[in-house]
Design a protein around this motif. Structure first.
Motif, PDB file in Angstrom:
ATOM      1  N   GLU A 242       0.836  -1.198   0.000  1.00  0.00           N
ATOM      2  CA  GLU A 242       0.000   0.000   0.000  1.00  0.00           C
ATOM      3  C   GLU A 242       0.873   1.249   0.000  1.00  0.00           C
ATOM      4  N   GLU A 243       0.366   2.295  -0.617  1.00  0.00           N
ATOM      5  CA  GLU A 243       1.143   3.534  -0.757  1.00  0.00           C
ATOM      6  C   GLU A 243       1.589   4.103   0.584  1.00  0.00           C
ATOM      7  N   THR A 244       0.766   3.950   1.610  1.00  0.00           N
ATOM      8  CA  THR A 244       1.072   4.529   2.926  1.00  0.00           C
ATOM      9  C   THR A 244       1.747   3.539   3.880  1.00  0.00           C
ATOM     10  N   SER A 245       2.136   2.381   3.384  1.00  0.00           N
ATOM     11  CA  SER A 245       2.726   1.354   4.254  1.00  0.00           C
ATOM     12  C   SER A 245       4.031   1.815   4.891  1.00  0.00           C
ATOM     13  N   LEU A 246       4.231   1.429   6.150  1.00  0.00           N
ATOM     14  CA  LEU A 246       5.488   1.631   6.843  1.00  0.00           C
ATOM     15  C   LEU A 246       6.316   0.356   6.752  1.00  0.00           C
ATOM     16  N   ALA A 247       7.596   0.481   6.991  1.00  0.00           N
ATOM     17  CA  ALA A 247       8.481  -0.685   6.883  1.00  0.00           C
ATOM     18  C   ALA A 247       8.035  -1.820   7.802  1.00  0.00           C
ATOM     19  N   LYS A 248       7.598  -1.465   9.010  1.00  0.00           N
ATOM     20  CA  LYS A 248       7.213  -2.504   9.970  1.00  0.00           C
ATOM     21  C   LYS A 248       5.929  -3.216   9.569  1.00  0.00           C
ATOM     22  N   GLU A 249       5.183  -2.632   8.614  1.00  0.00           N
ATOM     23  CA  GLU A 249       3.926  -3.236   8.187  1.00  0.00           C
ATOM     24  C   GLU A 249       4.086  -4.188   7.000  1.00  0.00           C
ATOM     25  N   VAL A 250       5.268  -4.196   6.396  1.00  0.00           N
ATOM     26  CA  VAL A 250       5.510  -5.050   5.233  1.00  0.00           C
ATOM     27  C   VAL A 250       5.629  -6.506   5.675  1.00  0.00           C
ATOM     28  N   GLN A 251       4.906  -7.389   4.996  1.00  0.00           N
ATOM     29  CA  GLN A 251       4.988  -8.823   5.290  1.00  0.00           C
ATOM     30  C   GLN A 251       6.271  -9.370   4.644  1.00  0.00           C
ATOM     31  N   MET A 252       7.346  -9.415   5.405  1.00  0.00           N
ATOM     32  CA  MET A 252       8.652  -9.729   4.852  1.00  0.00           C
ATOM     33  C   MET A 252       8.765 -11.177   4.372  1.00  0.00           C
ATOM     34  N   LYS A 253       7.894 -12.060   4.862  1.00  0.00           N
ATOM     35  CA  LYS A 253       7.948 -13.448   4.404  1.00  0.00           C
ATOM     36  C   LYS A 253       7.601 -13.565   2.925  1.00  0.00           C
ATOM     37  N   ASP A 254       6.933 -12.538   2.386  1.00  0.00           N
ATOM     38  CA  ASP A 254       6.557 -12.544   0.967  1.00  0.00           C
ATOM     39  C   ASP A 254       7.603 -11.879   0.079  1.00  0.00           C
ATOM     40  N   VAL A 255       8.649 -11.349   0.688  1.00  0.00           N
ATOM     41  CA  VAL A 255       9.690 -10.606  -0.036  1.00  0.00           C
ATOM     42  C   VAL A 255      10.873 -11.527  -0.318  1.00  0.00           C
ATOM     43  N   PRO A 256      11.473 -11.462  -1.513  1.00  0.00           N
ATOM     44  CA  PRO A 256      12.640 -12.313  -1.807  1.00  0.00           C
ATOM     45  C   PRO A 256      13.800 -12.059  -0.851  1.00  0.00           C
ATOM     46  N   LEU A 257      14.666 -13.059  -0.676  1.00  0.00           N
ATOM     47  CA  LEU A 257      15.860 -12.903   0.153  1.00  0.00           C
ATOM     48  C   LEU A 257      16.881 -11.983  -0.508  1.00  0.00           C
ATOM     49  N   THR A 258      16.949 -12.040  -1.845  1.00  0.00           N
ATOM     50  CA  THR A 258      17.897 -11.201  -2.582  1.00  0.00           C
ATOM     51  C   THR A 258      17.424  -9.747  -2.579  1.00  0.00           C
ATOM     52  N   PRO A 259      18.306  -8.791  -2.905  1.00  0.00           N
ATOM     53  CA  PRO A 259      17.897  -7.387  -2.920  1.00  0.00           C
ATOM     54  C   PRO A 259      16.614  -7.175  -3.710  1.00  0.00           C
ATOM     55  N   CYS A 260      15.709  -6.421  -3.130  1.00  0.00           N
ATOM     56  CA  CYS A 260      14.380  -6.240  -3.709  1.00  0.00           C
ATOM     57  C   CYS A 260      13.900  -4.822  -3.416  1.00  0.00           C
ATOM     58  N   LEU A 261      13.182  -4.229  -4.368  1.00  0.00           N
ATOM     59  CA  LEU A 261      12.564  -2.925  -4.141  1.00  0.00           C
ATOM     60  C   LEU A 261      11.130  -3.126  -3.695  1.00  0.00           C
ATOM     61  N   ILE A 262      10.818  -2.587  -2.527  1.00  0.00           N
ATOM     62  CA  ILE A 262       9.438  -2.589  -2.049  1.00  0.00           C
ATOM     63  C   ILE A 262       8.786  -1.320  -2.588  1.00  0.00           C
ATOM     64  N   VAL A 263       7.780  -1.493  -3.420  1.00  0.00           N
ATOM     65  CA  VAL A 263       7.145  -0.398  -4.147  1.00  0.00           C
ATOM     66  C   VAL A 263       5.919   0.070  -3.375  1.00  0.00           C
ATOM     67  N   CYS A 264       5.917   1.320  -2.964  1.00  0.00           N
ATOM     68  CA  CYS A 264       4.783   1.859  -2.204  1.00  0.00           C
ATOM     69  C   CYS A 264       3.726   2.381  -3.181  1.00  0.00           C
ATOM     70  N   GLY A 265       2.908   1.467  -3.662  1.00  0.00           N
ATOM     71  CA  GLY A 265       1.895   1.792  -4.650  1.00  0.00           C
ATOM     72  C   GLY A 265       1.514   0.547  -5.419  1.00  0.00           C
ATOM     73  N   SER A 266       0.545   0.699  -6.342  1.00  0.00           N
ATOM     74  CA  SER A 266       0.042  -0.466  -7.073  1.00  0.00           C
ATOM     75  C   SER A 266       1.033  -0.999  -8.092  1.00  0.00           C
ATOM     76  N   SER A 267       1.975  -0.162  -8.542  1.00  0.00           N
ATOM     77  CA  SER A 267       3.005  -0.597  -9.490  1.00  0.00           C
ATOM     78  C   SER A 267       4.124   0.434  -9.529  1.00  0.00           C
ATOM     79  N   CYS A 268       5.229   0.081 -10.187  1.00  0.00           N
ATOM     80  CA  CYS A 268       6.343   1.025 -10.352  1.00  0.00           C
ATOM     81  C   CYS A 268       5.926   2.246 -11.163  1.00  0.00           C
ATOM     82  N   PHE A 269       4.910   2.082 -12.017  1.00  0.00           N
ATOM     83  CA  PHE A 269       4.483   3.181 -12.881  1.00  0.00           C
ATOM     84  C   PHE A 269       3.907   4.351 -12.089  1.00  0.00           C
TER      85      PHE A 269
END
Length: 361
Positions: A242-269
């Motif tokens: 979500e656009e207003t998400s804080l770091a502590k609210e991100v479900q990290m289990k769904d994020v890759p172990l390798t470097p990844c960009l967490i996008v605050c919004g529906s897409s990079c666009f």
């Protein structure tokens, strides 16, 4: 030996008042005091709050000055500081406390004084060997965040990358985007979209979302279309929240172990803010441009000695060779599993050749 003992005494005087200051900030504070002419602890009472404000927060500067001038007992109540990054960069006139999220090192500042940036660069230069030693022995990302926080902001990572590779992280990227980006985009939009359905689908998605965005940078379009060209899944590089998400609210289990960009919004666009995650830890939770986010993401693979995941091997190698100007004749950063990999990815070579035929400069 005498100088070493003096610096230890001064360090003790700092830690007695602010025992929770990170190693990086203490070292920076020592360098500042030395530059001001402090030779012994007898000189500390003459230090003013304004002398320390570029390095620590105003309240921390006041505590130090009060302790040194009034000879306050060394059992002072510890000060709980926020992100080590924001400690260094806090403006003396700012009273806002950027509290770090539980899984992040804290919010980097939106701006900084030239002196502060130069100080970070000089600090990274002077401790480069120690940083490499810690990284190469397998120190966890969480520990590195705590002990070397400046490695995770653009100024610090760019300097480490420069020392490591001899290439300017941001300079090379922006120069090559200016030089090659337009032709790459033209190739992917025209000839390539007719041959590769994923590229066409990515273009259609962009057109559908453009009405939601006040402006989408060409770097975003190039990156998404490039991944579509290679048939590599965006989910291995981008994780949308979500656009207003804080770091502590991100479900990290769904994020890759390798470097990844967490996008605050529906897409990079449409996103305006990004976070950088490494090893499922948010290490920078406030990146305000896609180009900065990409530089930090790519730099992470080199600065922290991480292999490219097989799922992103073509995209990352193309970025490496064409946008970051790293062109080794042998060897690869791709994670090796079963079969032997080529030194240069054939798919990357094929695209480079096609671009050369498409008036590549």
């Amino acid at each position: 030996m005498a100088d070493s003992q003096i610096m230890k005494t001064i360090r003790d005087a700092i830690e007695a008042v602010l025992p929770d200051l990170p190693h990086d900030v203490i070292k920076l504070l020592e360098n500042t005091l030395e530059a001001l002419g402090v030779l012994t602890t007898d000189d500390l009472p003459y230090i003013k709050e304004s002398d320390l404000n570029p390095v620590v927060k105003p309240i921390q500067a006041r505590r130090l000055v009060a302790a040194w001038t009034q000879n306050v007992s060394t059992t002072s109540t510890p000060v709980m500081c926020s992100s080590p990054v924001s400690v260094l960069y806090s403006s003396p006139s700012s009273s806002v406390n950027h509290s770090p999220a539980s899984s992040a090192i804290g919010s980097p500042p939106s701006s900084s004084a030239a002196f502060q940036t130069e100080d970070v660069i000089e600090h990274i230069k002077s401790t480069f060997y120690t940083q490499c030693k810690e990284i190469n022995k397998g120190t966890s990302i969480e520990t590195l965040c705590r002990e070397w926080p400046f490695l995770f902001i653009q100024a610090g990572m760019a300097e480490h990358f420069q020392q490591l590779t001899g290439v300017s992280l941001t300079g090379s990227f922006h120069e090559n985007v200016d030089k090659k980006g337009e032709r790459l985009l033209n190739f992917l939009k025209t000839g390539d979209s007719r041959k590769h359905k994923p590229v066409l689908n990515a273009l259609l998605k962009l057109q559908a979302e453009r009405n939601q965005s006040s402006g989408c940078s060409e770097e975003v379009i190039e990156m998404v279309l490039l991944m579509a060209h290679f048939g590599e899944n965006e989910a291995h590089l981008f994780h949308c929240v979500e656009e207003t998400s804080l770091a502590k609210e991100v479900q990290m289990k769904d994020v890759p172990l390798t470097p990844c960009l967490i996008v605050c919004g529906s897409s990079c666009f449409v996103a305006k803010t990004f976070m950088l995650s490494i090893d499922q830890k948010v290490v920078n939770d406030h990146i305000t441009s896609f180009s900065s986010a990409m530089c930090l993401l790519f730099g992470s693979y080199y600065c922290f000695n991480i292999h490219y995941p097989v799922e992103l091997r073509s995209t990352l190698e193309f970025l490496q060779r064409c946008f970051f100007s790293i062109n080794p004749e042998r060897g690869t950063k791709v994670e090796q599993k079963k079969k032997k990999l080529f030194s240069v990815n054939p798919r990357v070579l094929t695209l480079i050749s096609a671009l050369a035929d498409h008036e590549w400069i």
